[in-house]
Design a protein around this motif. Structure first.
Motif, PDB file in Angstrom:
ATOM      1  N   ARG A  32      52.667  35.725  81.921  1.00  0.00           N
ATOM      2  CA  ARG A  32      53.757  35.267  82.783  1.00  0.00           C
ATOM      3  C   ARG A  32      55.052  35.018  81.999  1.00  0.00           C
ATOM      4  O   ARG A  32      55.999  34.449  82.533  1.00  0.00           O
ATOM      5  CB  ARG A  32      53.359  33.972  83.501  1.00  0.00           C
ATOM      6  CG  ARG A  32      52.029  34.053  84.197  1.00  0.00           C
ATOM      7  CD  ARG A  32      52.017  35.024  85.336  1.00  0.00           C
ATOM      8  NE  ARG A  32      52.820  34.549  86.439  1.00  0.00           N
ATOM      9  CZ  ARG A  32      52.822  35.114  87.643  1.00  0.00           C
ATOM     10  NH1 ARG A  32      52.087  36.168  87.885  1.00  0.00           N
ATOM     11  NH2 ARG A  32      53.580  34.626  88.608  1.00  0.00           N
ATOM     12  N   THR A  33      55.100  35.460  80.754  1.00  0.00           N
ATOM     13  CA  THR A  33      56.290  35.213  79.934  1.00  0.00           C
ATOM     14  C   THR A  33      57.297  36.349  79.993  1.00  0.00           C
ATOM     15  O   THR A  33      58.461  36.163  79.663  1.00  0.00           O
ATOM     16  CB  THR A  33      55.903  35.018  78.452  1.00  0.00           C
ATOM     17  OG1 THR A  33      55.265  36.217  77.995  1.00  0.00           O
ATOM     18  CG2 THR A  33      54.984  33.822  78.261  1.00  0.00           C
ATOM     19  N   SER A  77      56.628  47.973  83.715  1.00  0.00           N
ATOM     20  CA  SER A  77      55.520  48.850  83.303  1.00  0.00           C
ATOM     21  C   SER A  77      54.683  48.205  82.202  1.00  0.00           C
ATOM     22  O   SER A  77      53.488  48.466  82.094  1.00  0.00           O
ATOM     23  CB  SER A  77      56.068  50.197  82.822  1.00  0.00           C
ATOM     24  OG  SER A  77      56.866  50.015  81.655  1.00  0.00           O
ATOM     25  N   LYS A  78      55.307  47.352  81.392  1.00  0.00           N
ATOM     26  CA  LYS A  78      54.580  46.696  80.307  1.00  0.00           C
ATOM     27  C   LYS A  78      53.974  45.359  80.744  1.00  0.00           C
ATOM     28  O   LYS A  78      52.911  44.960  80.276  1.00  0.00           O
ATOM     29  CB  LYS A  78      55.526  46.429  79.130  1.00  0.00           C
ATOM     30  CG  LYS A  78      55.947  47.669  78.342  1.00  0.00           C
ATOM     31  CD  LYS A  78      57.055  47.318  77.366  1.00  0.00           C
ATOM     32  CE  LYS A  78      57.470  48.469  76.483  1.00  0.00           C
ATOM     33  NZ  LYS A  78      56.507  48.721  75.395  1.00  0.00           N
ATOM     34  N   THR A  79      54.680  44.650  81.640  1.00  0.00           N
ATOM     35  CA  THR A  79      54.308  43.262  81.950  1.00  0.00           C
ATOM     36  C   THR A  79      53.722  43.058  83.345  1.00  0.00           C
ATOM     37  O   THR A  79      53.094  42.034  83.601  1.00  0.00           O
ATOM     38  CB  THR A  79      55.540  42.345  81.843  1.00  0.00           C
ATOM     39  OG1 THR A  79      56.475  42.701  82.880  1.00  0.00           O
ATOM     40  CG2 THR A  79      56.213  42.466  80.479  1.00  0.00           C
ATOM     41  N   GLY A  80      53.969  44.016  84.249  1.00  0.00           N
ATOM     42  CA  GLY A  80      53.584  43.828  85.644  1.00  0.00           C
ATOM     43  C   GLY A  80      54.552  42.963  86.418  1.00  0.00           C
ATOM     44  O   GLY A  80      54.335  42.681  87.602  1.00  0.00           O
ATOM     45  N   LEU A  81      55.653  42.539  85.775  1.00  0.00           N
ATOM     46  CA  LEU A  81      56.601  41.598  86.372  1.00  0.00           C
ATOM     47  C   LEU A  81      57.985  42.232  86.483  1.00  0.00           C
ATOM     48  O   LEU A  81      58.382  43.027  85.634  1.00  0.00           O
ATOM     49  CB  LEU A  81      56.727  40.341  85.490  1.00  0.00           C
ATOM     50  CG  LEU A  81      55.428  39.659  85.054  1.00  0.00           C
ATOM     51  CD1 LEU A  81      55.736  38.541  84.067  1.00  0.00           C
ATOM     52  CD2 LEU A  81      54.673  39.124  86.265  1.00  0.00           C
ATOM     53  N   PRO A  82      58.752  41.841  87.506  1.00  0.00           N
ATOM     54  CA  PRO A  82      60.143  42.286  87.568  1.00  0.00           C
ATOM     55  C   PRO A  82      61.006  41.425  86.635  1.00  0.00           C
ATOM     56  O   PRO A  82      60.627  40.301  86.303  1.00  0.00           O
ATOM     57  CB  PRO A  82      60.520  42.012  89.024  1.00  0.00           C
ATOM     58  CG  PRO A  82      59.690  40.820  89.382  1.00  0.00           C
ATOM     59  CD  PRO A  82      58.386  40.971  88.625  1.00  0.00           C
TER      60      PRO A  82
END
Length: 558
Positions: free
Chosen positions: A232-233, A167-172
């Motif tokens: 992307r971190t 929810s914060k990063t867009g990444l799993p």
């Protein structure tokens, strides 16, 4: 003639394009986007243990120096004055993690590498379904698996933590992204631990390492990154555009080691000539553009409007769709990422990102495993001989199905075979498979963002295959547009650098970008035939599901 050419050249812009397997420096004319010269140096990957992939940060930096120096020499031979280079941009492999000593400039460990391209499944990705297959864009042919246990431990700490991170990063939560690589370094490398304790450690992705080094290093180097690389971190809040305190606490990352986050187009610092770099004329040239490689390609393709998308065809495919100023969270396993922010006071744009795991890799499989072709280029010739797959469909689910299926039990199949089928039909079916997979990702993007695609912009090595490009237009039933200048990633970094405030030699207005010519492939079949072929592909995909019933049934496979 050389003197006349020199007289008409406008301001020039350089671009460092640092990839997983090579480094390049390219110089463009900012008025015409013409590539004037470039130099490329291959870089090594190190495999210290099975499942570990590393690169030497000093070798990467040295390769940048060498490429700049050689390109400047080539420009001199062309009678082009290198003092016309007014700015430099950086495009880089994303997620690869470096920690170095800010007092000495020495790396504290090798760069823990990100994958070269999408491919086999990442056992370290954590999803609500419990599937071991990662989100699109999080898998690779070379996958550094050392952080698998780190991810497993993190996943146990907070129930539903995948949504907390996503929810914060867009990444799993995945082994792929930088946060877990940095966590592993902090847990396992004493030199890194000690440097953090003594406030000597700096962390960065490759862009940060290069910009810090090129702007002076231990003597005043600028420690920064841009929003696309930061996103992307897994430590960066893509809504507030800041490092997220809660995420840093979750991963136990000290915020003091993180670089300052800047826009993708502004002056970060000026080139300071190292003893390693003889091209003294670049001293004082601003480094003013920075984009992760896929974002750089999006900019280089001029995908500045909502709903514009580009697909990069390589070992796998990377698809990015500009979703404008809004974050669109996918319900089909795509990643939400920052597309670009082209100036300090300019708005941030977001993208959905998906990947096709097996694209060029299927061509290599036909060459190396089946021996049907002797070179990758030969497949176009074979496919052209028949012009059809004759009802043969090839689903290259070598390690399961990815977006939008997320089906780890699937395996590759070739179906619809008859006595008439020959290697030409299989070659044609392999090319069709790349196109069908691309359509599935684009259909998922359309469902997520509700903007039907009017055309697809393409780049990457496979786009030289005209049959593939025509098939792609037929299967998507929209035009496929390929720029005549293939270096879109480097071009995007150069555009960002040249357009920066205080540089101002590159206009990003659409009417000023018309110098870049395009090759266009229009659909040549009717819509009904396109849909019939696509629905038959989907039937073939369903046939590939359920081959692996338990994980242990393939325990002999590494």
């Amino acid at each position: 003639m050389a003197a006349a050419k020199k007289a008409v050249l406008g301001p020039l812009v350089g671009a460092v394009d640092q990839g997983t397997s090579s480094t390049r420096f390219l110089v463009f004319n900012s008025k015409t986007a013409e590539l004037l010269s470039h130099h490329q140096v291959e870089i090594k990957q190190e495999f210290p243990r099975e499942g570990w992939v590393e690169q030497d940060p000093k070798e990467i930096l040295q390769s940048v120096y060498e490429c700049i120096e050689k390109t400047c020499e080539k420009l001199g031979e062309l009678n082009i004055d290198i003092s016309n280079i007014k700015a430099i941009g950086v495009s880089n492999q994303r997620e690869t993690t470096v920690v170095w000593d800010k007092l000495t400039g020495e790396p504290l460990y090798n760069a823990v590498a990100a994958p070269v391209s999408p491919g086999p499944s990442d056992p370290g990705a954590v999803f609500p379904s419990g599937s071991s297959i990662p989100a699109a864009g999080t898998s690779s042919v070379w996958l550094d698996l050392r952080t698998q246990s780190t991810v497993e431990n993190l996943s146990k700490r907070i129930p539903g933590n995948n949504n907390f991170v996503k929810s914060k990063t867009g990444l799993p939560l995945s082994t792929y992204f930088s946060a877990v690589k940095l966590r592993w370094l902090l847990d396992n490398v004493r030199k890194v631990q000690k440097a953090v304790e003594e406030d000597r450690a700096l962390f960065g992705t490759i862009d940060s390492w290069l910009i810090w080094s090129l702007t002076g290093g231990a003597n005043g180097g600028v420690h920064c990154t841009d929003v696309t690389n930061a996103s992307r971190t897994m430590l960066f809040n893509i809504h507030s555009l800041e490092w997220d305190k809660e995420l840093c606490e979750f991963f136990e990352i000290p915020m003091k080691v993180l670089p300052n986050v800047r826009s993708s187009s502004e002056i970060y610092g000026l080139m300071k000539i190292s003893h390693s770099l003889k091209a003294g004329a670049l001293e004082g040239v601003p480094i003013s553009g920075c984009l992760g490689d896929q974002s750089a390609a999006l900019v280089g393709q001029m995908c500045f409007q909502d709903g514009q998308a580009k697909n990069t065809y390589g070992t796998g495919c990377f698809l990015l769709c500009n979703t404008g100023r809004k974050c669109v969270f996918s319900e089909h396993g795509l990643l939400t990422t920052v597309a670009y922010k082209l100036g300090r006071d300019k708005p941030v744009y977001y993208a959905l990102e998906g990947s096709v795991a097996i694209a060029g890799a299927v061509i290599r499989w036909l060459r190396d495993n089946l021996g049907i072709i002797k070179s990758s280029e030969e497949i176009e010739k074979l496919a052209k001989e028949v012009g059809t797959s004759y009802g043969c469909y090839f689903v290259p689910a070598f390690s399961g199905l990815y977006a939008p299926y997320w089906e780890p039990s699937a395996r590759g199949i070739i179906c619809g075979l008859t006595q008439f089928t020959n290697k030409c039909h299989i070659a044609f079916a392999a090319l069709e498979a790349v196109c069908f997979q691309t359509r599935e990702i684009l259909d998922a993007m359309n469902r997520d963002c509700g903007i039907p695609l009017s055309h697809l912009q393409v780049d990457g090595g496979m786009t030289n295959n005209k049959i593939l490009m025509q098939l792609q237009a037929d299967i998507l039933y929209i035009p496929v547009v390929k720029p005549s200048m293939p270096e879109t990633t480097a071009l995007g970094a150069a555009m960002a650098a040249g357009a920066a405030e205080g540089v101002g030699v590159w206009s990003l207005e659409p009417e000023d970008l018309s110098a870049v010519t395009m090759e266009r492939f229009e659909p040549q079949i009717n819509a009904e035939e396109s849909e019939i072929r696509y629905s038959t592909w989907k039937k073939a995909v369903m046939k590939s599901v359920g081959w692996v019933t338990t994980q242990s049934s393939e325990s002999g496979i590494p």
